[in-house]
Enzyme design. Structure first.
Site, PDB file in Angstrom:
ATOM      1  N   ASP A  19     -10.862  22.560  38.199  1.00  0.00           N
ATOM      2  CA  ASP A  19     -10.094  22.590  36.790  1.00  0.00           C
ATOM      3  C   ASP A  19     -10.477  23.653  35.816  1.00  0.00           C
ATOM      4  OD1 ASP A  19      -8.213  20.434  37.737  1.00  0.00           O
ATOM      5  OD2 ASP A  19      -9.386  19.025  36.891  1.00  0.00           O
ATOM      6  N   ASP A  73      -2.126  20.411  42.852  1.00  0.00           N
ATOM      7  CA  ASP A  73      -2.775  20.013  43.918  1.00  0.00           C
ATOM      8  C   ASP A  73      -2.978  18.576  44.350  1.00  0.00           C
ATOM      9  OD1 ASP A  73      -4.768  19.066  42.014  1.00  0.00           O
ATOM     10  OD2 ASP A  73      -6.428  20.290  42.702  1.00  0.00           O
TER      11      ASP A  73
END
Length: 661
Positions: free
Chosen positions: A350, A472
């Site tokens: 992230d 994702d």
């Protein structure tokens, strides 16, 4: 179109001037023409080519003289440099009606060569005399030089990136720059009376910096001569030979900056010491700043990054052991980042995205640091930025950041062809709300940057239906050795219900699935299939994924045979969805080796039926499946294997400048 320089002719005195090889000299004869003259002829020394420009109806007279018509122009060109001052002569004779010579005008020309040269052919070497050097074009037959943003840190003692320094601290720094040569030739006495100036426009000056390599007895000195606070540079002691300049980029393409910058060298006539001078000739070259390029899962993995979390019930030590098994199979380097360096932030996917920049003479990886800015906030800058490892970031104004600014919400497809249009570097995928809807969105500053890179045309998919909101969580790409060279994997509630119904019909309805986020519980296949609320949640999720499926088929040129449905259930928390059990598409792809979140599915015949189904789907493609337990270390914290890892991959062999955007 050749440049044109005007020379005023006179019959009262000889005219002396300087021209540049290959340029046109327009002879202005208005002041030199006697009133009674009706024709003229022109003669010149052997190096001078004379061009008479006239209308189709105008013809030379019998004696090779030309009538003095208003539309006649006289232009001369010289293609060799002078050996001595004034060694080229042009003589114009004027005649009256009786054929008598009335007056003569003489022009003495000294021809010099001034050429600014770069690697316009993209061969890795500076070429001279490029055609249309001032034009940058895309494609395999394109031309124009490439410039790298000097965003690495070659001097370990320095605080920031090399581009932030107005000087060169180490010879390694020169390798990140593009060479520009200024070549001059002609009698040295001529250059003593004229100025050669290197210059850049005000709009380009803050995007670049230029250093002049000045040779001294001891060692070369690199003088900053153009850049954010310097628009022009007058060269001292110009003679026969070449001056070497090193050019660095300071800014990536972005909103308001196409990435194209140009530099010019001008030969100036300076009548008085303090006058600004008049340009006789200008040579211009153009660069394009190399874009930041992402690498898809189909590119070879070089290094996997993961954070170590040792303390507490959510320690990831068992996860790391599972990861090491996978990395050994994949024969890939593993870098474990210490808890101190990451400040106990485990979500390295992230925080950052690895990409690269490339010029014909050099390429290096560049980490893109997201504006997410949690525990890993300074990690990329402090621990990854270094020699031949660059850094870039974009911060939205006002620090208004959402979960969609994390780079688990950023992916890139493998190369695709869509309705005849090729995307040889793939297409960037960004998770967003539906096109017409409001909601959380990746910051405009980040999206503007991604769109401006041009070579991986971004596509916004629908991810805002998820609590975390990342692409994702419902899609990934895996390599395959047939068809397009990859498959798109999509999370699929329908595939999971189909599998569980199949197992129930075979008499395995009592087999249990491990679920739960904060705590954990086991629920049987029978209970899951009887849960109407869960079915309703997953009907909604399936519709969201199907919307993306249709978009991806259309925008990536995919057919149903290019897509594999991975069984997965979700549950709505309020209005948004989360994975009910470890999210198997949230996997780590290392060549043909996959690190997949262990789903703890119903055991049938001593085997997890979810794992078994995924193997049946993926192993025929030549892929190997390693299921890694991330349940308490990642899954219950709203992420899985992909969220907790990051991969630096090999750059594309394909050169980005061959793309036709």
């Amino acid at each position: 179109m050749p440049q044109r320089h005007v020379m005023q002719m006179s019959t009262s005195h000889a005219t002396y001037g300087v021209c540049v090889v290959g340029t046109e000299v327009f002879l202005d004869t208005r002041r030199s023409t006697p009133k009674a003259a009706v024709s003229f002829d022109i003669h010149a020394t052997s190096a001078v080519t004379v061009h008479i420009i006239h209308s189709p109806t105008t013809r030379p007279m019998i004696n090779s003289r030309w009538p003095l018509e208003p539309d006649i122009e006289v232009i001369v060109t010289i293609d060799v440099t002078s050996r001595t001052v004034n060694d080229n002569k042009v003589k114009i004779s004027y005649y009256g009606r009786e054929g008598n010579e009335l007056a003569v005008a003489w022009l003495y020309l000294t021809c010099v060569d001034v050429s600014l040269d770069v690697d316009w052919s993209r061969s890795g070497r500076v070429k001279s005399k490029g055609k249309d050097k001032a034009k940058w074009t895309w494609g395999p037959d394109g031309q124009g030089a490439v410039l790298l943003v000097n965003c690495d840190r070659d001097s370990p003692g320095m605080g920031g990136m090399d581009s932030g320094q107005a000087d060169i601290r180490t010879p390694a720094d020169l390798q990140d720059m593009s060479v520009m040569l200024l070549r001059t030739q002609g009698p040295s006495a001529t250059f003593a009376e004229y100025q050669v100036v290197l210059h850049v426009s005000e709009t380009d000056a803050d995007k670049v910096r230029v250093f002049h390599a000045i040779r001294s007895d001891s060692h070369p000195h690199y003088k900053p001569v153009l850049g954010p606070d310097k628009l022009s540079y007058v060269l001292d002691h110009v003679g026969n030979g070449e001056n070497t300049f090193y050019v660095e980029g300071l800014a990536f393409p972005d909103r308001g900056f196409s990435g194209v910058v140009s530099f010019s060298a001008s030969l100036l006539e300076v009548p008085h010491k303090n006058s600004p001078g008049t340009p006789i000739f200008t040579d211009t070259v153009v660069f394009r700043v190399a874009p930041w390029i992402m690498t898809p899962n189909t590119q070879q993995p070089l290094e996997v990054f993961v954070c170590s979390i040792k303390q507490g019930s959510d320690s990831n030590e068992a996860f790391l052991e599972g990861l090491k098994v996978l990395l050994k199979k994949a024969n890939c380097k593993l870098t474990i980042c210490s808890e101190q360096d990451t400040r106990s932030d485990r979500w390295i996917q992230d925080e950052l995205e690895f990409g690269y920049v490339e010029a014909p003479h050099k390429a290096f990886p560049v980490v893109f640091d997201s504006p997410r800015n949690r525990g890993l906030k300074d990690f990329a800058f402090k621990k990854i930025l270094g020699p031949d490892f660059g850094y870039v970031t974009r911060e939205p104004p006002g620090k208004n950041v959402t979960s969609l600014d994390s780079f688990g919400n950023l992916d890139v497809s493998p190369p695709v062809t869509v309705r005849g249009k090729e995307y040889p570097l793939g297409r960037i995928l960004i998770g967003s709300p539906l096109p017409w809807a409001s909601g959380r969105r990746m910051s405009k500053a980040v999206r503007d940057f991604l769109y401006a890179q041009k070579v991986q045309a971004p596509l916004e998919v629908y991810s805002e239906w998820l609590t975390v909101g990342h692409v994702d969580e419902f899609l990934t790409f895996v390599p395959a050795f047939d068809r397009k060279g990859f498959r798109l994997l999509l999370a699929s509630p329908n595939a999971c219900y189909k599998l569980f119904k199949e197992k129930q019909s075979q008499g395995h309805g009592e087999a249990t699935q491990f679920i739960g986020l904060k705590g954990s519980e086991r629920r049987s296949i029978d209970e899951i299939l009887a849960d109407e609320s869960l079915k309703s949640d997953n009907r909604h999720v399936q519709r969201c994924i199907d919307w993306n499926r249709n978009l991806l088929k259309q925008e990536l040129g995919l057919s149903e045979q290019d897509i594999i449905d991975i069984p997965q259930l979700f549950i709505l928390m309020g209005s948004r969805a989360e994975a009910l059990f470890p999210d198997m598409v949230n996997m780590l792809v290392l060549g043909r080796h996959l690190g997949i979140p262990k789903p703890f599915g119903p055991a049938v015949g001593g085997q997890c039926c979810l794992e078994q189904r995924v193997r049946e789907l993926l192993e025929p493609l030549g892929l190997t499946c390693t299921f890694i337990d991330d349940y308490f270390s990642y899954h219950v914290l709203s992420g899985d294997v992909h969220c907790g890892t990051n991969v630096r991959r090999k750059p594309f062999a394909f050169k980005w400048w061959h793309v036709v955007p």
